[in-house]
Design an enzyme around this catalytic site. Structure first.
Site, PDB file in Angstrom:
ATOM      1  CE1 TYR A 119     -73.701 -66.100  40.499  1.00  0.00           C
ATOM      2  CE2 TYR A 119     -73.302 -66.146  42.872  1.00  0.00           C
ATOM      3  CZ  TYR A 119     -74.176 -66.177  41.794  1.00  0.00           C
ATOM      4  OH  TYR A 119     -75.524 -66.273  42.025  1.00  0.00           O
ATOM      5  CD  GLU A 207     -77.058 -64.712  39.365  1.00  0.00           C
ATOM      6  OE1 GLU A 207     -77.706 -64.523  38.307  1.00  0.00           O
ATOM      7  OE2 GLU A 207     -76.926 -65.833  39.885  1.00  0.00           O
TER       8      GLU A 207
END
Ligand code: ADP
Ligand code: MG
Length: 338
Positions: A119, A207
């Site tokens: 991530y 993101e």
């Protein structure tokens, strides 16, 4: 303003970020034609909506066992079958709300052999006035879950705009993700480019979930969500062109014509408030008292003309503070969740 995954990837590729080959499709025929331009033999058919959680999402009318909004295909025929089933259907994910969103475009992407999912995100941190960096070895899952159950698996820091993203920042991410050798180098290079892209496009949020390492040793951006600061969009006509009005709330589009900062929420108490800070405080007070606000509306400091302007006039006012709807919804929900 938010953009689709494939648009974000095309934008990031201009900054040298590694992505997989892919093609956008509005019809099953385009999906087939797109897939034929890819190396294969594995393809991924990805719903393009402005919401995350597509992979685990459910299509309305397909039953609970049907595949979600991101599907693997092992042949062109399978790509076609998925495209036919997905296009025009409503997808419900944890981020769309129960009403879901109709899938009007697909992104056909070459399949990757994933060794690990990570991530990585960048977000403007209003508290520190800096760009916040968040990275985790736990990618492909909801970062809020990781933050709650495994906070030790998250690396986060902020970058001083005076120095910008330094080599030590890139190392903090790459080593935080426990990468070694060439993957570590590639990761440093990728996150540096992601930061460059973020700043150059006046993004407010980027993101990448997941950022992956492939089994053959490459770092690649596999999913990308990007939002931009509305106040800076006048500097980026190329990004404004990526706006997809079908993804936005009709009421919010109407309000934006009059330069009103309006965001629809789910409750039943209408709010017409003079100033963003007071508007936020009003939402807080309503929630605290057990109510649900129906909207956020900042009619701005010089409200007199403008309140009426939304109805009849079209006053040009200086660009004031505006809020990304997604940010606000998430932020507000989170605050009251805790
Ligand atoms: P979302 O976050 O909206 O569910 P993603 O783009 O992250 O959508 O896709 C969900 C999952 O599907 C990813 O975590 C990854 O495991 C898999 N996936 C997505 N794109 C590819 C691809 N090109 N090749 C292989 N797997 C993929
Ligand atoms: Mg994702």
């Amino acid at each position: 303003m938010n953009i689709h995954e494939y648009q974000a990837k095309q934008l990031l590729a201009k900054f040298g970020v590694a992505i997989s080959p892919g093609a956008v499709a509005f019809t099953p025929e385009e999906a087939v034609a797109g897939a034929k331009t890819l190396p294969g033999p594995l393809y991924v058919v990805k719903s393009q909506i402005h919401a995350g959680g597509r992979g685990k999402g459910k299509f309305v009318g397909l039953g609970p066992d049907a595949k979600g909004g991101v599907r693997l295909a092992r042949s062109i025929e399978e790509v076609e079958a998925h495209a036919k089933e997905m296009l025009g259907r409503v997808l419900v994910t944890v981020q769309t709300g129960p009403q879901g969103k109709e899938v009007k475009r697909l992104y056909i992407e070459n399949g990757s052999d994933i060794a690990h999912e990570y991530y990585f995100s960048l977000v403007v941190d209003r508290g520190t006035g800096r760009v916040g960096v968040i990275a985790s070895t736990e990618g492909g899952v909801d970062i809020e879950e990781v933050a709650e159950h495994h906070p030790e698996k998250i690396v986060s820091f902020s970058v001083d705009p005076a120095t910008g993203f330094m080599p030590h920042h890139a190392r903090a991410v790459a080593f935080g993700l426990k990468l070694t050798g060439d993957l570590n180098k590639q990761c440093q290079d990728t996150v540096t480019k992601l930061y460059e892209a973020f700043v150059a496009t006046d993004a407010s949020m980027l993101e990448v979930n997941p950022l992956i390492a492939t089994t053959d040793g490459y770092i690649r951006v596999l999913d990308a969500k990007m939002g931009f600061d509305s106040n800076a969009l006048y500097r980026h006509p190329d990004i404004v062109e990526l706006r997809d009005l079908a993804e936005e709330d009709p009421m919010e589009i109407e309000a934006s014509k009059f330069d009103l900062a309006y965001i629809k929420l789910d409750g039943n108490i209408g709010c017409m408030v003079n100033g963003a800070g007071l508007a936020m405080a009003s939402l807080d007070i309503i929630k605290l008292s057990g109510g649900e606000p129906a909207n956020f509306l900042d009619v701005g400091g010089g409200a007199q003309g403008k309140g009426a302007g939304g109805v009849q006039d079209h006053p040009l006012r200086p660009r004031g503070q505006r809020h990304s709807g997604q940010h606000l919804r998430r932020h507000h929900a989170l605050r009251h969740h805790r």
